[in-house]
Design a protein around this motif. Structure first.
Motif, PDB file in Angstrom:
ATOM      1  N   LYS A   1      93.676 -22.857 104.254  1.00 59.06           N
ATOM      2  CA  LYS A   1      94.080 -24.122 105.162  1.00 59.06           C
ATOM      3  C   LYS A   1      92.807 -24.230 106.066  1.00 59.06           C
ATOM      4  N   GLY A   2      92.207 -25.369 106.063  1.00 58.66           N
ATOM      5  CA  GLY A   2      91.164 -25.659 106.891  1.00 58.66           C
ATOM      6  C   GLY A   2      89.571 -25.490 106.213  1.00 58.66           C
ATOM      7  N   ASP A   3      89.475 -25.054 104.887  1.00 52.43           N
ATOM      8  CA  ASP A   3      88.507 -25.098 104.109  1.00 52.43           C
ATOM      9  C   ASP A   3      87.973 -26.637 103.994  1.00 52.43           C
ATOM     10  N   VAL A   4      86.617 -26.595 104.084  1.00 53.35           N
ATOM     11  CA  VAL A   4      86.096 -28.255 103.912  1.00 53.35           C
ATOM     12  C   VAL A   4      85.228 -28.050 102.653  1.00 53.35           C
ATOM     13  N   ILE A   5      85.466 -29.007 101.800  1.00 54.78           N
ATOM     14  CA  ILE A   5      84.720 -29.266 100.161  1.00 54.78           C
ATOM     15  C   ILE A   5      84.100 -30.641 100.457  1.00 54.78           C
ATOM     16  N   SER A   6      82.709 -30.507 100.157  1.00 57.77           N
ATOM     17  CA  SER A   6      81.832 -31.898 100.479  1.00 57.77           C
ATOM     18  C   SER A   6      81.378 -32.073  99.057  1.00 57.77           C
ATOM     19  N   THR A   7      81.758 -33.285  98.580  1.00 53.50           N
ATOM     20  CA  THR A   7      81.945 -33.595  97.127  1.00 53.50           C
ATOM     21  C   THR A   7      80.518 -34.048  96.636  1.00 53.50           C
ATOM     22  N   GLY A   8      79.390 -33.901  97.261  1.00 52.73           N
ATOM     23  CA  GLY A   8      78.236 -34.363  96.488  1.00 52.73           C
ATOM     24  C   GLY A   8      77.897 -35.882  97.172  1.00 52.73           C
ATOM     25  N   THR A   9      76.517 -36.174  96.653  1.00 48.03           N
ATOM     26  CA  THR A   9      75.898 -37.273  97.404  1.00 48.03           C
ATOM     27  C   THR A   9      75.508 -38.059  96.285  1.00 48.03           C
ATOM     28  N   PRO A  10      75.582 -39.636  96.559  1.00 40.11           N
ATOM     29  CA  PRO A  10      74.924 -40.471  95.455  1.00 40.11           C
ATOM     30  C   PRO A  10      73.539 -40.783  95.605  1.00 40.11           C
TER      31      PRO A  10
END
Length: 287
Positions: free
Chosen positions: A241-250
């Protein structure tokens, strides 16, 4: 619902955001009688948010957003996980094939930064770059999560700027130090809860540098889609709970571009993702 963390007259608080106004923690307590906790992380993930929402409180939203400093929504996530080369258009501009499995980079929580704040960069960095990304905030942890259940583990979404020192990245031949500087991860401006986003895989995202459009794409261009990202990562590490997943950039970053114009002192960065809000930051180089 949009939930954020704020500094008001030197005192940290959190609350709901609507139409440029804030209902603070103190107002929520006053209107509901629920003794919600001191920290936003406890409020969001330990049952308090659900209890408040279930009462459907009538709030005044008495504080103007213009009168507060907006902080990074979560100051101490258990993990910050960033994906590399996860957009088809970005991989193509780098002459790469997107990886079949998530290429992940872990960055420290000291990188986190809020909107309207400075990205502070040491002067030895000569190639400072930007990356607009959709970030997922995990609300329910798990291990080996099936794709069919992945979306139920997301509490909400926010804008994320995965700032990168490209010369450091080239020198190290990996990403950790290049993305790990303090203040290199502006995010927010708040968390938009998952129930407000009907299709997170179809959101426009854009970046402007000094009002010049640099990135203009859609989350539909992700190679590994959101349910698969969560499922695949959870097979490697337990999500909390509270993890952040940043999903990549275009596409649109300066990495490996001929005549690249990297960020300079005083540059203004604006990043916007449809329905989630806008990040605005300035670059500050220091000795």
């Amino acid at each position: 619902m949009k939930v954020g963390r704020f500094l008001i007259s030197g005192k940290e608080t959190y609350g709901f955001v609507k139409d440029g106004k804030i209902a603070t923690k103190e107002e929520i307590i006053s209107k509901t009688g629920i003794p919600i906790p001191l920290t936003i992380k406890e409020f969001l993930f330990d049952g308090w948010y659900s209890e408040v929402i279930s009462q459907n409180p009538k709030l005044d939203y008495a504080v103007s957003i213009s009168d507060v400093k907006i902080l990074a929504p979560i100051p101490n996530p258990p993990k910050i996980i960033c994906l590399a080369f996860n957009y088809v258009d970005h991989a193509k501009e780098q002459n790469l094939t997107p990886p079949q499995e998530p290429a992940i980079v872990m960055i420290p929580r000291t990188t986190l930064n809020g909107t309207n704040s400075e990205i502070v960069c040491p002067s030895f960095v000569k190639q400072l770059d930007y990356e607009v990304e959709l970030a997922l905030v995990i609300g329910k942890g798990g291990k080996n999560i099936p794709e069919s259940e992945s979306l139920s583990h997301i509490f909400g979404y926010m804008v994320f700027n995965d700032v990168s020192a490209r010369d450091v990245q080239a020198q190290d031949k990996q990403f950790g130090r290049a993305k790990g500087f303090d203040t290199f991860a502006p995010c927010g401006p708040w968390i938009t809860t998952a129930d407000e986003i009907a299709d997170p895989q179809n959101l426009k995202l854009r970046t402007w540098i000094n009002e010049s459009l640099r990135q203009d794409s859609s989350t539909s261009n992700m190679f590994i889609k959101i349910p698969s990202i969560i499922s695949k990562i959870s097979k490697v590490m337990t999500l909390e709970k509270g993890d952040v997943i940043s999903t990549g950039t275009p596409a649109g970053v300066m990495l490996n571009k001929p005549n690249a114009v990297f960020l300079q002192d005083g540059d203004k960065i604006e990043m916007e993702i449809e329905m989630l809000g806008k990040l605005e930051n300035t670059v500050k180089f220091v000795p």
